[in-house]
Design a protein around this motif. Structure first.
Motif, mmCIF file in Angstrom:
data_model
loop_
_atom_site.group_PDB
_atom_site.id
_atom_site.type_symbol
_atom_site.label_atom_id
_atom_site.label_comp_id
_atom_site.label_asym_id
_atom_site.label_seq_id
_atom_site.Cartn_x
_atom_site.Cartn_y
_atom_site.Cartn_z
ATOM 1 N N PRO A 1 37.567 2.982 8.688
ATOM 2 C CA PRO A 1 37.317 2.396 10.017
ATOM 3 C C PRO A 1 36.665 3.419 10.955
ATOM 4 O O PRO A 1 37.259 4.456 11.258
ATOM 5 C CB PRO A 1 38.714 2.005 10.504
ATOM 6 N N GLU A 2 35.478 3.106 11.404
ATOM 7 C CA GLU A 2 34.713 4.052 12.213
ATOM 8 C C GLU A 2 35.358 4.294 13.574
ATOM 9 O O GLU A 2 35.346 5.417 14.095
ATOM 10 C CB GLU A 2 33.277 3.540 12.382
ATOM 11 N N ASP A 3 35.934 3.235 14.171
ATOM 12 C CA ASP A 3 36.532 3.410 15.500
ATOM 13 C C ASP A 3 37.761 4.310 15.445
ATOM 14 O O ASP A 3 37.978 5.143 16.332
ATOM 15 C CB ASP A 3 36.853 2.063 16.146
ATOM 16 N N LEU A 4 38.573 4.180 14.384
ATOM 17 C CA LEU A 4 39.745 5.039 14.227
ATOM 18 C C LEU A 4 39.301 6.490 14.024
ATOM 19 O O LEU A 4 39.882 7.415 14.617
ATOM 20 C CB LEU A 4 40.580 4.561 13.040
ATOM 21 N N ARG A 5 38.293 6.691 13.185
ATOM 22 C CA ARG A 5 37.768 8.032 12.933
ATOM 23 C C ARG A 5 37.251 8.670 14.222
ATOM 24 O O ARG A 5 37.603 9.814 14.547
ATOM 25 C CB ARG A 5 36.638 7.945 11.898
ATOM 26 N N ASP A 6 36.421 7.945 14.969
ATOM 27 C CA ASP A 6 35.815 8.502 16.178
ATOM 28 C C ASP A 6 36.870 8.822 17.240
ATOM 29 O O ASP A 6 36.792 9.855 17.917
ATOM 30 C CB ASP A 6 34.781 7.530 16.748
ATOM 31 N N HIS A 7 37.838 7.911 17.386
ATOM 32 C CA HIS A 7 38.881 8.101 18.397
ATOM 33 C C HIS A 7 39.743 9.324 18.052
ATOM 34 O O HIS A 7 40.053 10.140 18.932
ATOM 35 C CB HIS A 7 39.741 6.838 18.480
ATOM 36 N N ALA A 8 40.098 9.452 16.777
ATOM 37 C CA ALA A 8 40.916 10.586 16.349
ATOM 38 C C ALA A 8 40.163 11.901 16.505
ATOM 39 O O ALA A 8 40.742 12.917 16.928
ATOM 40 C CB ALA A 8 41.356 10.390 14.896
ATOM 41 N N LEU A 9 38.875 11.912 16.157
ATOM 42 C CA LEU A 9 38.074 13.138 16.302
ATOM 43 C C LEU A 9 37.969 13.560 17.763
ATOM 44 O O LEU A 9 38.054 14.751 18.086
ATOM 45 C CB LEU A 9 36.682 12.915 15.720
#
Length: 495
Positions: free
Chosen positions: A352-360
């Motif tokens: 999931p791109e949104d989870l990845r971006d938010h966590a980063l």
């Protein structure tokens, strides 16, 4: 004198004692009048709510039954002799009455109330009265006093380091399991991040519930310290190490009453961080129409309150206002969220791109606390650690250190697709509704229960196309969730 019998009855969070109605030299009326009793044994005592028993197989004459919570807190072996007496009325209740009348309490009065709450000297009704009174009005100084008092009661960890970082989200957004990505990234960099989390109360999963899919989270303090010493991090359930125990008692009453004021939120979160030994905190405040914070003006007021209290406590805080308009990731519920987390850590193409971006983004803000990094380099460093596989390696070491789960948990085999009622575009997803549906399916108690999102905001859908799939471990759980989803799926679709 009565002998203890341990009863396998979960009375969380209260201490509950069970006595036979007949055979102990008291009439039933006298027992009922006691209601709250003090149980005293060799070098130990607790207060407990009294329940009368008419089934002799459960508790016999000459015995006192203790539910799991009371037995553990008393700390005496089964069969030990104890005496009972009526529990004294807490003197701090007079301060609660003053608060109900609209008075402002001083620091000593609030400290006395919190000590009695943590000591289980209040009934749920008395706690509820205090919480409702505070919800009516609570000054900034009262909020600060409550935070200090809650951190002072119970255990307090000290890591003997000038920089101990943490990341926290105020919650309310399903699937937002960023901590399990942030922690291994930060640990791979070398900062100390001992993440202790609560289990979910009204959400489909908490960090501890999701991490438990992969590893043991029920760690003793000595185990937790040893893991942090080796790995720089931990992802554990905070209840075992007794951090801010008054908060757990207050929350158990707040949630059924749906009391969630900003003042109590600040005291709850910051007392736990202070007790956990954190020195620097990144705080995620999602803002959205169905989030806990629903407007920018509310977010600014909450941010200022957090900043004021944190400053008085000596806690460095970096607050991030984020998009809380829809769930994050695809999975909602322990197994499905753990799947998404590991997909991000493995750098899978379909993660999931949104989870990845938010966590980063959040990991970068945490790494910016490191004085050895040039200003603004945190995000680039977080991206480097994730892309190189260093974060995944840190997570695998952490799972091994905490104790890898021997069996693999899988999504619930009972599945129901919820489909679009018309052609159109998804313009909104109700976070609160989706969370309720996932909980009715059985999450988080049933690890495999929850929701797998197929479509997010902005998606173009056709009538009959799946919006999400409900997973349940039982047909009953699936039925409850499906009934609620049929009333309102939580999706707004326009042509």
């Amino acid at each position: 004198m009565l002998k203890i019998r341990r009863l396998a009855i979960d009375t969380h969070p209260e201490n509950t004692a069970f006595l036979p109605r007949q055979g102990n030299g008291y009439s039933a009326e006298q027992f009922q009048a006691l209601r709250k009793i003090r149980i005293t044994g060799e070098s130990a005592e607790i207060l407990a709510t009294l329940a009368l028993v008419d089934e002799p197989a459960l508790v016999e004459a000459g015995e006192i039954g203790l539910g799991e919570q009371a037995f553990r807190r008393l700390g005496l072996p089964e069969g030990a002799a104890v005496s009972i007496e009526q529990a004294p009325v807490p003197a701090s209740l007079e301060s609660v009455r003053r608060k109900i009348d609209g008075d402002t309490l001083d620091e000593s009065e609030i400290a006395a109330i919190i000590r009695d709450v943590a000591g289980h000297r209040y009934s749920p009704m008395e706690i509820g009265a205090f919480l409702v009174a505070c919800a009516g009005f609570m000054s900034t100084e009262e909020t600060l006093a409550m935070t200090r008092a809650m951190a002072a009661v119970g255990n307090r960890l000290d890591w003997h380091a000038p920089l101990v970082v943490d990341k926290h989200c105020i919650g309310g957004i399903p699937g937002n399991r960023t901590s399990m990505i942030v922690v291994p990234i930060v640990a791979a960099h070398g900062l100390i991040i001992p993440k202790t989390s609560s289990r979910a109360i009204t959400s489909p999963s908490g960090t501890a519930d999701t991490m438990e899919v992969l590893a043991n989270v029920d760690l003793r303090e000595d185990e937790l310290r040893a893991i942090v010493s080796r790995e720089k991090a931990v992802l554990a359930w905070g209840g075992r190490v007794n951090l801010s125990p008054a908060d757990d008692v207050l929350i158990s009453v707040e949630r059924p009453l749906r009391i969630d004021t900003f003042e109590q939120m600040v005291a709850s979160i910051l007392s736990k961080k202070l007790a956990a030994g954190s020195t620097h905190l990144v705080l995620d405040i999602p803002v959205g129409p169905t989030a806990k914070v629903r407007s920018q003006s509310e977010a600014v007021r909450l941010r200022k309150l957090f900043e004021h209290v944190a400053d008085k406590l000596g806690l460095v805080i970096d607050i991030v206002l984020t998009d809380g308009s829809q769930p994050i990731g695809r999975g909602i519920g322990p197994v499905l969220e753990a799947r998404d987390v590991m997909a991000v850590l493995r750098n899978d193409a379909d993660a999931p791109e949104d989870l990845r971006d938010h966590a980063l983004m959040l990991a970068g803000r945490v790494l910016d606390f490191d004085p050895a990094l040039k200003g603004g380099r945190g995000f680039a460093r977080a991206l480097e650690l994730l892309a190189s596989g260093a974060a995944l390696e840190a997570m695998e070491r952490l799972i091994a250190a905490q104790g890898r789960q021997p069996a693999e948990f899988k999504p619930g085999a009972h599945i129901q697709e919820i489909c679009a009622p018309r052609d159109g575009r998804v313009i909104a997803i109700d976070c609160h509704r989706i969370a309720r549906i996932a909980r009715l399916a059985g999450a988080p108690m049933d690890k495999g229960a929850g929701i797998d999102l197929v479509c997010k905001v902005g998606a173009e859908v056709r009538k009959g196309q799946a919006l999400y799939r409900i997973h349940a471990q039982s047909a009953t759980g699936l039925g409850f969730a499906h009934d609620l989803a049929r009333e309102d799926a939580g999706y707004e679709i326009v042509r």
